[in-house]
Write a protein that holds these residues in place. Structure first.
Motif, short mmCIF file in Angstrom:
data_model
loop_
_atom_site.label_atom_id
_atom_site.label_comp_id
_atom_site.label_asym_id
_atom_site.label_seq_id
_atom_site.Cartn_x
_atom_site.Cartn_y
_atom_site.Cartn_z
N VAL A 39 29.97 40.40 42.56
CA VAL A 39 29.26 41.50 42.89
C VAL A 39 29.63 42.58 42.31
N PHE A 40 31.06 42.53 41.88
CA PHE A 40 31.76 43.50 40.95
C PHE A 40 30.96 43.56 39.41
N SER A 41 30.66 42.54 39.07
CA SER A 41 29.90 42.36 37.66
C SER A 41 28.69 43.03 37.96
N ASP A 42 28.06 42.98 38.96
CA ASP A 42 26.65 43.77 39.09
C ASP A 42 26.81 44.88 39.35
N ALA A 43 28.01 45.48 40.00
CA ALA A 43 28.16 46.87 40.17
C ALA A 43 28.44 47.64 39.01
N MET A 44 29.42 46.79 38.17
CA MET A 44 29.61 47.48 36.67
C MET A 44 28.65 47.88 35.91
N GLU A 45 27.46 46.73 36.18
CA GLU A 45 26.41 46.94 35.21
C GLU A 45 25.48 47.94 35.78
N SER A 46 25.49 48.16 37.19
CA SER A 46 25.10 49.31 37.55
C SER A 46 25.39 50.77 37.06
N ILE A 47 26.72 50.76 36.90
CA ILE A 47 27.69 52.17 36.37
C ILE A 47 26.77 52.17 35.35
N ASP A 54 19.35 43.79 34.86
CA ASP A 54 20.30 43.79 36.37
C ASP A 54 19.57 43.07 37.20
N THR A 55 18.39 43.11 37.36
CA THR A 55 17.59 42.18 38.55
C THR A 55 17.94 40.67 38.38
N ILE A 56 17.85 40.25 37.00
CA ILE A 56 18.16 38.79 36.68
C ILE A 56 19.80 38.59 37.28
N THR A 57 20.67 39.37 36.58
CA THR A 57 22.01 39.24 37.01
C THR A 57 22.28 39.47 38.51
N THR A 58 21.60 40.12 39.03
CA THR A 58 21.58 40.38 40.63
C THR A 58 21.16 38.98 41.35
N LEU A 59 20.08 38.60 40.86
CA LEU A 59 19.73 37.20 41.43
C LEU A 59 20.40 36.19 41.29
N GLY A 60 21.28 36.25 40.29
CA GLY A 60 22.41 35.18 40.01
C GLY A 60 23.60 35.43 40.91
N ASP A 109 32.28 31.86 42.54
CA ASP A 109 32.25 33.33 42.22
C ASP A 109 32.71 33.85 40.87
N SER A 110 33.77 33.10 40.61
CA SER A 110 34.54 33.73 39.32
C SER A 110 33.60 33.26 38.09
N VAL A 111 33.28 31.94 38.30
CA VAL A 111 32.48 31.46 37.15
C VAL A 111 31.00 32.05 36.85
N VAL A 112 30.61 32.61 38.00
CA VAL A 112 29.13 33.21 37.66
C VAL A 112 29.40 34.64 37.25
N ALA A 113 30.44 35.25 37.60
CA ALA A 113 30.74 36.71 36.99
C ALA A 113 31.12 36.24 35.44
N LEU A 114 31.79 35.08 35.00
CA LEU A 114 32.00 35.03 33.49
C LEU A 114 30.71 34.91 32.72
N ILE A 115 29.89 34.23 33.33
CA ILE A 115 28.61 33.89 32.69
C ILE A 115 27.70 35.14 32.65
N LEU A 116 27.73 35.98 33.57
CA LEU A 116 27.05 37.16 33.68
C LEU A 116 27.70 38.24 32.54
N GLY A 117 28.97 38.03 32.60
CA GLY A 117 29.71 39.12 31.59
C GLY A 117 29.07 38.51 29.99
N VAL A 118 28.80 37.40 29.79
CA VAL A 118 28.31 37.03 28.81
C VAL A 118 26.97 37.46 28.41
N TYR A 119 26.37 37.35 29.38
CA TYR A 119 24.76 37.61 29.47
C TYR A 119 24.56 39.01 29.20
#
Length: 331
Positions: A39-47, A157-163, A180-190
């Motif tokens: 969720v933090f990763s999603d919020a960072m993208e929203s910033i 952002d929608t794609i990452t949010t669904l993830g 949760d942490s692994v998904v955050a890492l994957i989203l960071g690379v994406y």
């Protein structure tokens, strides 16, 4: 003075900025409730999307300003600059996400209230996708790189949010917090990849990189509507300034044409291009007189001053229409 189109784009970008702020607030609430890295990763993208929305708004305002003494081609290039900055911010957010995800994976983290977090994040995904879709469609219609870029940000952002939603559901049912942490890492690379692509496209516009696809399309309908008087077209260059295009080219015409006739032929080419492009175009065409070497590719068979027999018709394409020299049998 702003046009009706530019005013409409600016008004729409304002709504994107407002929606971005509201969605960011929602994701921050979800993050505080769940303590989730995803969720933090999603919020960072929203910033980044919020900052990008306001930068896009400013760039649309500048791009809508008329040309002046210091900016003879207008202010449209600012859209590429702001888009490049947006891409950089997205990449930085990706790095921050990877950093946080790695720390959590090593040290561990306790999550809470996942059910409520899932509903909040899922709602932001739906809103993001709808607004992003509308922005992309409007951007394509108005030829605005800012609106298209904003729409792609929202849809990515929608794609990452669904993830994130999927990861929260998995953690909720399996209690495997490391997911949760692994998904955050994957989203960071994406997210870093998305940022790179935006930067690459923006720099190509700033550096006036050739657009082979557009040159090929222009060459195609010029061939289809070609007049025999148009002995050759070469040295074509295309620049983009916001939603406008600037096209330079050389056209070779019979040397014995009087100025009015030659100008009319050049205008026919310009009008043909203008009718077959979906945006405002500024032209700078140069008229060349034919040379004896042009006879071999000239299709004016009744030419009164022909020095050599016709040998071959040169078909224009995306590569040869941009070459700097007149076409001959050798080139």
């Amino acid at each position: 003075m702003k046009t009706e189109k530019s005013s409409s784009n600016i008004a729409f970008q304002k709504w994107i900025a407002i929606v971005g702020v509201l969605l960011f607030v929602g994701k921050i609430i979800a993050w505080k409730l769940t303590n989730s890295d995803a969720v933090f990763s999603d919020a960072m993208e929203s910033i980044v999307n919020v900052i990008s929305a306001f930068m896009g708004l400013y760039s649309l305002y500048l791009a809508a300003k008329p040309r002046d003494e210091n900016h003879p081609y207008g202010h449209g290039k600012v859209e590429f600059v702001t888009s490049a900055i947006e891409g950089s911010l997205i990449s930085i957010a990706g790095v921050m996400i990877i950093y946080e995800g790695t720390n959590s994976l090593i040290s561990g983290k306790v999550l809470s209230k996942l059910d409520l977090g899932i509903w909040i994040i899922a709602a932001t995904a739906v809103i993001n996708y709808v607004v992003g879709y509308i922005s992309i469609q409007k951007g394509k219609k108005e030829n605005s790189i800012v609106l298209v870029s904003s729409g792609k940000h929202l849809q990515s952002d929608t794609i990452t949010t669904l993830g994130v939603v999927v990861s929260l559901i998995l953690v909720y049912f399996t209690e495997l917090v490391w997911i949760d942490s692994v998904v955050a890492l994957i989203l960071g690379v994406y997210i870093i990849t998305i940022g790179y692509k935006i930067i690459r496209k923006s720099l190509s516009g700033i550096m006036d990189e050739a657009d082979p696809e557009m040159l090929t399309r222009l060459a195609g309908f010029l061939n289809e509507n070609r007049k025999k008087e148009w002995i050759d077209i070469h040295n074509m260059k295309i620049q983009q300034f916001g939603s406008r295009l600037h096209i330079d080219a050389h056209i070779t015409l019979p040397w014995y044409f009087e100025l009015r006739t030659a100008h009319d032929e050049m205008e026919d080419v310009i009008k043909l291009i203008a009718r077959n492009t979906d945006r405002s175009v500024e032209f700078n065409f140069h008229m060349d007189d034919c040379k004896p070497t042009s006879c071999a590719i000239c299709q004016i068979f009744e030419c009164p001053v022909r020095q050599h027999a016709f040998t071959k018709k040169i078909e224009w394409n995306g590569d040869n229409i941009s070459q700097p020299d007149k076409h001959t049998l050798e080139n």
